[in-house]
Design a protein around this motif. Structure first.
Motif, PDB file in Angstrom:
ATOM      1  N   PHE A  17      -0.937 -14.285  48.480  1.00 52.78           N
ATOM      2  CA  PHE A  17      -1.014 -13.606  47.225  1.00 52.78           C
ATOM      3  C   PHE A  17       0.387 -13.670  46.399  1.00 52.78           C
ATOM      4  N   LEU A  18       1.332 -13.112  47.170  1.00 51.96           N
ATOM      5  CA  LEU A  18       2.754 -13.172  46.591  1.00 51.96           C
ATOM      6  C   LEU A  18       3.382 -14.444  46.137  1.00 51.96           C
ATOM      7  N   ARG A  19       2.988 -15.570  47.063  1.00 54.11           N
ATOM      8  CA  ARG A  19       3.468 -16.658  46.618  1.00 54.11           C
ATOM      9  C   ARG A  19       2.870 -17.211  45.320  1.00 54.11           C
ATOM     10  N   ASP A  20       1.396 -16.962  45.172  1.00 53.84           N
ATOM     11  CA  ASP A  20       0.956 -17.320  43.756  1.00 53.84           C
ATOM     12  C   ASP A  20       1.505 -16.576  42.772  1.00 53.84           C
ATOM     13  N   ALA A  21       1.796 -15.281  42.925  1.00 60.72           N
ATOM     14  CA  ALA A  21       2.231 -14.545  41.922  1.00 60.72           C
ATOM     15  C   ALA A  21       3.731 -14.987  41.466  1.00 60.72           C
ATOM     16  N   ALA A  22       4.419 -15.545  42.717  1.00 60.46           N
ATOM     17  CA  ALA A  22       5.769 -16.013  42.296  1.00 60.46           C
ATOM     18  C   ALA A  22       5.869 -17.273  41.515  1.00 60.46           C
ATOM     19  N   LYS A  23       4.547 -17.991  41.825  1.00 60.81           N
ATOM     20  CA  LYS A  23       4.495 -19.286  40.973  1.00 60.81           C
ATOM     21  C   LYS A  23       4.282 -18.945  39.679  1.00 60.81           C
ATOM     22  N   LEU A  24       3.481 -17.844  39.473  1.00 60.87           N
ATOM     23  CA  LEU A  24       3.286 -17.614  37.931  1.00 60.87           C
ATOM     24  C   LEU A  24       4.403 -17.056  37.194  1.00 60.87           C
ATOM     25  N   ALA A  25       5.143 -16.317  38.183  1.00 63.31           N
ATOM     26  CA  ALA A  25       6.269 -15.643  37.342  1.00 63.31           C
ATOM     27  C   ALA A  25       7.412 -16.890  37.263  1.00 63.31           C
ATOM     28  N   ALA A  26       7.614 -17.511  38.180  1.00 67.13           N
ATOM     29  CA  ALA A  26       8.374 -18.828  37.785  1.00 67.13           C
ATOM     30  C   ALA A  26       8.122 -19.524  36.362  1.00 67.13           C
ATOM     31  N   ASN A  27       6.727 -19.727  36.203  1.00 74.84           N
ATOM     32  CA  ASN A  27       6.277 -20.508  35.161  1.00 74.84           C
ATOM     33  C   ASN A  27       6.714 -19.617  33.812  1.00 74.84           C
ATOM     34  N   ALA A  28       6.383 -18.372  34.020  1.00 82.13           N
ATOM     35  CA  ALA A  28       6.592 -17.438  32.898  1.00 82.13           C
ATOM     36  C   ALA A  28       8.203 -17.363  32.414  1.00 82.13           C
ATOM     37  N   THR A  29       8.798 -17.169  33.487  1.00 79.75           N
ATOM     38  CA  THR A  29      10.345 -17.063  33.045  1.00 79.75           C
ATOM     39  C   THR A  29      10.807 -18.222  32.598  1.00 79.75           C
ATOM     40  N   LEU A  30      10.406 -19.378  33.064  1.00 79.05           N
ATOM     41  CA  LEU A  30      11.036 -20.687  32.727  1.00 79.05           C
ATOM     42  C   LEU A  30      10.603 -21.032  31.512  1.00 79.05           C
ATOM     43  N   PHE A  31       9.419 -20.723  30.949  1.00 81.11           N
ATOM     44  CA  PHE A  31       8.837 -20.911  29.472  1.00 81.11           C
ATOM     45  C   PHE A  31       9.768 -19.932  28.592  1.00 81.11           C
TER      46      PHE A  31
END
Lengths: 264, 277
Positions: free
Chosen positions: B249-263
């Motif tokens: 679950f935390l890995r999936d959350a991190a993927k989304l956080a990575a995308n949001a921060t990158l954008f």
């Protein structure tokens, strides 16, 4: 460096750190490496047949060599094959020095069960292979089958009967393995395309309430992008499970599914 | 700056349009849910070996399914529209040029807008979830939450959560789903920083979101899927398992956080470097 640039740098670093944690590094090893034999039991199921329309004989040439090489690489304790003729099953068993081979005619070509490093006792069954396997002090009851490819009702009846057979017999571990032809898109990622596959969902859940779907979430097992091959397990912990892609050749449309069970 | 952005948002009609659309959606979902439960479990079970029964169609199941569809398609579109109109809207109206005549940095302008939009997203997600739960309670009735594997991939194996535990999980789902919504929002900010017309920015953001959503559902792109943010937006379903797989679950959350921060970082870079004509 200005304040704006520092903010950007911070955001990029946070994105990189989150990405590294989330996406991680590619996974190597499984299922290509054989499991440690002492405390694990490896089960492989593979529909090695080819789509007939392509006119490719799965028993011939490169296809047979690929199937034999793949099973040799995997070093399973139990291997359930579907759409396999008796002659081809005998050839695999001979070339790979299997301890025992059981086969039944099913769906026109047959289902076979091969075993290594344990004792396999067949228990009959017309539409599936059913056997008890003993390794160490534990006894595993296995039904290997190829469920009806076209009729959800037939599939439901066949799979239901197989589960009943598994539940009735004495065993420490129960396994239902094979090409069950249940396509319910679990883990397939097709969130938008919600076809009404209600019928297979009923059958899948009937089994899943009794036995654990060992390779759940490890991706599709057949082309194009379908999950049709399963290893359901009861009474043992799953150590690892997955689909080995890239092993099918010619018109074969299934990948081998590999499951390692804790076996102590 | 933040107070100003809140004032602008409160005067905008967009939040109210989003709320109205969600109300209509919930009314339709309620109708559909009723007909489905009635026809599919009312003695029409076709198979001998089945799990079907009437008891698992309750208000919590209604909430899961309504919230799922809302989170996968509706809320991201509302937030992509919101983000797309932010920078481009002020650029188009000339408001941004006036604002920048004051001693305010571009970073502060962008981050203030993003914070306010994010809070709006969190409130929208929470409000939608709360209203869906209430409708489920009063119109259908609560009970234990039972989920079965199926085409919507709510779970990979049958799950049963007692009512109280399920409600606790919904509390956790709120921030988890809100995080997922930040990605289309940040993505639309990136486009809004690139374009000067709010209509173009919003429509491009929504279009590209839909394209990515479809691509993540098409079998040909099996190898690409894991890297598309749209593939992970329903990760909060992991909280509906009896035993939550927290590392996954935390890995999936991190993927989304990575995308949001990158954008957001790219939006910041573009906005900081562009010249205001």
């Amino acid at each position: 460096m200005g304040r704006g640039a520092r903010i950007e740098l911070l955001l990029f670093v946070v994105a990189g750190a989150c990405g590294l944690y989330g996406f991680g590094l590619p996974r190597f090893g499984f299922p290509y490496e054989p499991p440690p034999k002492a405390d694990a039991l490896r089960i492989v199921t593979w529909n090695v047949g080819a789509a007939r329309d392509f006119g490719v004989d799965v028993d011939a040439g490169d296809v047979a060599a690929r199937v034999i090489a793949t099973i040799a690489d995997l070093q399973p304790d139990l291997c359930v094959l579907q759409e396999v003729s008796r002659d081809f099953a005998v050839r695999i068993a001979t070339e790979l020095d299997a301890d025992r081979m059981v086969s039944r005619p099913a769906r026109g070509r047959g289902v076979a069960l091969l075993s290594w490093s344990g004792r396999l006792d067949p228990e009959g069954g017309d539409e599936y292979v059913h056997a008890v396997y003993r390794k160490g002090r534990r006894r595993l009851r296995l039904v290997g089958m190829h469920a009806h490819p076209w009729s959800a009702t037939e599939r439901n009846e066949e799979i239901g009967r197989a589960v009943t057979v598994l539940e009735k017999g004495r065993a420490d571990v129960r396994v239902l393995a094979g090409d069950l032809n249940l396509d319910v898109d679990i883990g397939g990622g097709r969130d938008l395309f919600t076809e009404d596959e209600h019928l297979d969902v009923q059958t899948y859940n009937y089994v899943a309430e009794r036995l654990a779907d060992a390779a759940a979430g490890t991706g599709p097992t057949a082309e194009p992008d379908r999950r049709l091959d399963y290893v359901f397990v009861g009474g043992a912990q799953v150590r690892d499970a997955g689909v080995w892609k890239g092993r099918r050749v010619g018109a074969m449309d299934h990948h081998p599914v590999v499951v390692d069970l804790e076996w102590k | 700056m933040i107070a100003l952005e809140v004032l602008k948002l409160s005067r905008s009609r967009r939040p109210w349009i989003a709320v109205l659309a969600l109300v209509v959606f919930l009314a339709l979902m309620l109708l559909g849910f009723w007909f489905y439960a009635d026809s599919r479990t009312g003695g029409e079970v076709e198979f001998r070996y089945t799990f079907e029964n009437r008891s698992y169609f309750n208000g919590l199941t209604f909430t899961v399914y309504s919230f799922y569809f809302g989170c996968m398609l509706l809320l991201p579109i509302f937030l992509a529209t919101e983000g797309g109109t932010q920078l481009a809207g002020e650029t188009s109206s000339g408001g941004l040029r006036m604002l920048l005549t004051r001693p305010v940095s571009k970073s502060r302008v962008l981050l203030s807008k993003f914070v306010v939009s994010s809070v709006y997203g969190v409130v929208l997600v929470g409000g939608f979830l709360g209203v869906t739960l209430l409708i489920g309670l009063f119109a259908v009735g609560w009970g234990d939450l039972r989920l079965y594997p199926g085409v919507l991939q709510m779970t990979a194996s049958p799950q049963r959560l007692p009512q109280a535990e399920a409600l606790g999980r919904f509390v956790l789902i709120w921030p988890a789903a809100s995080l997922a919504m930040l990605v289309p929002l940040a993505f639309s900010y990136l486009l809004s920083a690139w374009m000067r017309s709010p209509v173009n920015a919003a429509s491009t953001a929504v279009s590209l979101f839909l394209v990515l959503h479809v691509i993540s559902g098409v079998p040909f792109f099996e190898d690409l899927r894991p890297y598309l943010f749209t593939s992970h937006m329903g990760y909060w379903r992991g909280l509906l398992q009896e035993a939550v797989d927290w590392p996954g679950f935390l890995r999936d959350a991190a993927k989304l956080a990575a995308n949001a921060t990158l954008f957001l970082a790219l939006a910041h870079l573009r906005f900081r470097r562009r010249e205001e004509g």
